[in-house]
Design a protein around this motif. Structure first.
Motif, mmCIF file in Angstrom:
data_model
loop_
_atom_site.group_PDB
_atom_site.id
_atom_site.type_symbol
_atom_site.label_atom_id
_atom_site.label_comp_id
_atom_site.label_asym_id
_atom_site.label_seq_id
_atom_site.Cartn_x
_atom_site.Cartn_y
_atom_site.Cartn_z
ATOM 1 N N GLU A 26 -28.838 1.686 -14.806
ATOM 2 C CA GLU A 26 -29.167 0.484 -14.054
ATOM 3 C C GLU A 26 -29.162 0.830 -12.567
ATOM 4 O OE1 GLU A 26 -26.902 -2.979 -14.896
ATOM 5 O OE2 GLU A 26 -27.234 -2.850 -17.049
ATOM 6 N N LEU A 27 -30.258 0.544 -11.920
ATOM 7 C CA LEU A 27 -30.398 0.816 -10.493
ATOM 8 C C LEU A 27 -30.813 -0.457 -9.779
ATOM 9 C CD1 LEU A 27 -32.544 4.076 -10.716
ATOM 10 C CD2 LEU A 27 -30.106 3.947 -10.291
ATOM 11 N N ASP A 28 -30.404 -0.585 -8.519
ATOM 12 C CA ASP A 28 -30.942 -1.699 -7.748
ATOM 13 C C ASP A 28 -32.370 -1.338 -7.346
ATOM 14 O OD1 ASP A 28 -29.839 0.244 -5.951
ATOM 15 O OD2 ASP A 28 -30.217 -1.170 -4.320
ATOM 16 N N GLY A 29 -33.140 -2.318 -6.985
ATOM 17 C CA GLY A 29 -34.561 -2.125 -6.706
ATOM 18 C C GLY A 29 -34.829 -1.084 -5.640
ATOM 19 N N GLY A 30 -34.042 -1.094 -4.554
ATOM 20 C CA GLY A 30 -34.244 -0.141 -3.472
ATOM 21 C C GLY A 30 -34.017 1.296 -3.913
ATOM 22 N N GLU A 31 -32.972 1.507 -4.712
ATOM 23 C CA GLU A 31 -32.668 2.855 -5.192
ATOM 24 C C GLU A 31 -33.743 3.351 -6.154
ATOM 25 O OE1 GLU A 31 -30.734 6.512 -5.817
ATOM 26 O OE2 GLU A 31 -30.686 5.041 -4.190
ATOM 27 N N PHE A 32 -34.259 2.451 -7.013
ATOM 28 C CA PHE A 32 -35.323 2.827 -7.929
ATOM 29 C C PHE A 32 -36.567 3.251 -7.159
ATOM 30 C CE2 PHE A 32 -39.191 1.770 -10.242
ATOM 31 C CZ PHE A 32 -39.032 2.576 -11.359
ATOM 32 N N ILE A 33 -36.954 2.459 -6.150
ATOM 33 C CA ILE A 33 -38.127 2.801 -5.337
ATOM 34 C C ILE A 33 -37.898 4.123 -4.620
ATOM 35 C CG2 ILE A 33 -39.543 2.079 -3.366
ATOM 36 C CD1 ILE A 33 -40.075 0.472 -5.878
ATOM 37 N N ARG A 34 -36.692 4.357 -4.088
ATOM 38 C CA ARG A 34 -36.397 5.610 -3.391
ATOM 39 C C ARG A 34 -36.562 6.802 -4.333
ATOM 40 N NH1 ARG A 34 -32.865 9.539 -2.644
ATOM 41 N NH2 ARG A 34 -31.488 8.858 -4.299
ATOM 42 N N ARG A 35 -36.000 6.685 -5.550
ATOM 43 C CA ARG A 35 -36.112 7.781 -6.513
ATOM 44 C C ARG A 35 -37.555 7.978 -6.962
ATOM 45 N NH1 ARG A 35 -30.968 8.094 -10.545
ATOM 46 N NH2 ARG A 35 -29.348 7.903 -8.963
ATOM 47 N N LEU A 37 -40.263 7.332 -5.172
ATOM 48 C CA LEU A 37 -41.041 7.915 -4.082
ATOM 49 C C LEU A 37 -40.708 9.379 -3.821
ATOM 50 C CD1 LEU A 37 -41.233 4.958 -1.564
ATOM 51 C CD2 LEU A 37 -43.020 5.836 -3.062
ATOM 52 N N LEU A 38 -39.608 9.878 -4.375
ATOM 53 C CA LEU A 38 -39.325 11.303 -4.269
ATOM 54 C C LEU A 38 -40.379 12.133 -5.003
ATOM 55 C CD1 LEU A 38 -35.456 11.437 -4.760
ATOM 56 C CD2 LEU A 38 -36.725 11.897 -2.665
ATOM 57 N N HIS A 39 -41.082 11.519 -5.959
ATOM 58 C CA HIS A 39 -42.107 12.215 -6.731
ATOM 59 C C HIS A 39 -43.485 12.109 -6.102
ATOM 60 C CE1 HIS A 39 -39.321 12.962 -10.018
ATOM 61 N NE2 HIS A 39 -38.900 11.722 -9.865
ATOM 62 N N VAL A 40 -43.646 11.321 -5.058
ATOM 63 C CA VAL A 40 -44.939 11.162 -4.393
ATOM 64 C C VAL A 40 -45.031 12.192 -3.277
ATOM 65 C CG1 VAL A 40 -46.404 9.589 -3.066
ATOM 66 C CG2 VAL A 40 -45.008 8.707 -4.939
ATOM 67 N N LEU A 41 -46.114 12.979 -3.294
ATOM 68 C CA LEU A 41 -46.274 14.020 -2.288
ATOM 69 C C LEU A 41 -46.729 13.427 -0.961
ATOM 70 C CD1 LEU A 41 -48.092 16.753 -4.374
ATOM 71 C CD2 LEU A 41 -45.729 16.728 -3.646
ATOM 72 N N PRO A 42 -46.272 13.995 0.138
ATOM 73 C CA PRO A 42 -46.755 13.539 1.449
ATOM 74 C C PRO A 42 -48.248 13.806 1.601
ATOM 75 C CG PRO A 42 -44.786 14.887 1.683
ATOM 76 C CD PRO A 42 -45.231 14.985 0.261
ATOM 77 N N LYS A 47 -50.010 19.736 -5.043
ATOM 78 C CA LYS A 47 -49.077 20.114 -6.103
ATOM 79 C C LYS A 47 -49.464 21.498 -6.632
ATOM 80 C CE LYS A 47 -47.640 16.759 -8.620
ATOM 81 N NZ LYS A 47 -47.492 15.701 -9.606
ATOM 82 N N ILE A 48 -48.475 22.350 -6.842
ATOM 83 C CA ILE A 48 -48.720 23.685 -7.372
ATOM 84 C C ILE A 48 -48.739 23.587 -8.884
ATOM 85 C CG2 ILE A 48 -47.818 26.025 -7.573
ATOM 86 C CD1 ILE A 48 -46.536 25.592 -4.810
ATOM 87 N N ARG A 49 -49.824 24.029 -9.486
ATOM 88 C CA ARG A 49 -49.964 23.870 -10.922
ATOM 89 C C ARG A 49 -49.586 25.116 -11.696
ATOM 90 N NH1 ARG A 49 -55.733 20.904 -10.764
ATOM 91 N NH2 ARG A 49 -55.023 19.001 -9.798
ATOM 92 N N HIS A 50 -49.767 26.290 -11.106
ATOM 93 C CA HIS A 50 -49.484 27.523 -11.822
ATOM 94 C C HIS A 50 -48.437 28.322 -11.075
ATOM 95 C CE1 HIS A 50 -52.829 26.811 -14.477
ATOM 96 N NE2 HIS A 50 -53.615 26.636 -13.448
ATOM 97 N N TYR A 51 -47.544 28.929 -11.812
ATOM 98 C CA TYR A 51 -46.524 29.783 -11.229
ATOM 99 C C TYR A 51 -46.200 30.858 -12.247
ATOM 100 C CZ TYR A 51 -43.562 26.805 -14.092
ATOM 101 O OH TYR A 51 -43.031 26.109 -15.129
ATOM 102 N N GLY A 52 -45.466 31.843 -11.838
ATOM 103 C CA GLY A 52 -45.114 32.923 -12.746
ATOM 104 C C GLY A 52 -46.293 33.837 -12.986
#
Length: 126
Positions: A26-35, A37-42, A47-52
């Motif tokens: 359970e998260l409050d709305g602000g914390e959910f939005i913060r988490r 937006l951590l996945h949204v790239l500036p 995004k790097i698709r291939h590695y190794g």
């Protein structure tokens, strides 16, 4: 994911410290939005698709090494590269250099049209 005014129930997770019990976070709305937006790239990031092994850096040497490890036969050196006209003639049996109207004359390139280089937009237009 259920939504209320102040809290958001966001999926299940395993609590490894408590016998791998599944729990609901359970998260409050602000914390959910913060988490979230951590996945949204500036802007202008990619995004790097291939590695190794499949990364572009030293790809050829890595693939050669992998073939050595797995005892795969090395690809025979291919003959000289063919032009796209020769490939179409070889694969489809169509000679694109022959005039489509009279079927006897040869078409030659008189002038080339170079594409304009377009860059991605600097900002998102909504």
């Amino acid at each position: 994911m259920s939504n209320s005014i102040h809290t958001i129930k966001h999926g299940q997770w395993k609590d490894y410290a408590n016998q791998n019990k599944k729990k609901v976070m359970e998260l409050d709305g602000g914390e959910f939005i913060r988490r979230f937006l951590l996945h949204v790239l500036p802007l202008n990031f990619m995004k790097i698709r291939h590695y190794g092994i499949l990364s572009n850096r030293n790809k050829k040497t890595k693939l050669v090494r992998c073939k050595e490890i797995f005892n795969l036969e090395k690809e025979e050196a291919s003959e000289a590269r063919h032009s796209w006209e020769e490939l179409i003639l070889e694969i489809k049996g169509i000679d694109v250099r022959v005039c489509p109207v009279c079927k006897t004359g040869r078409m030659i390139r008189k002038e080339g049209i170079t594409p304009k280089a377009y860059s991605p937009p600097n900002r998102i237009i909504a």
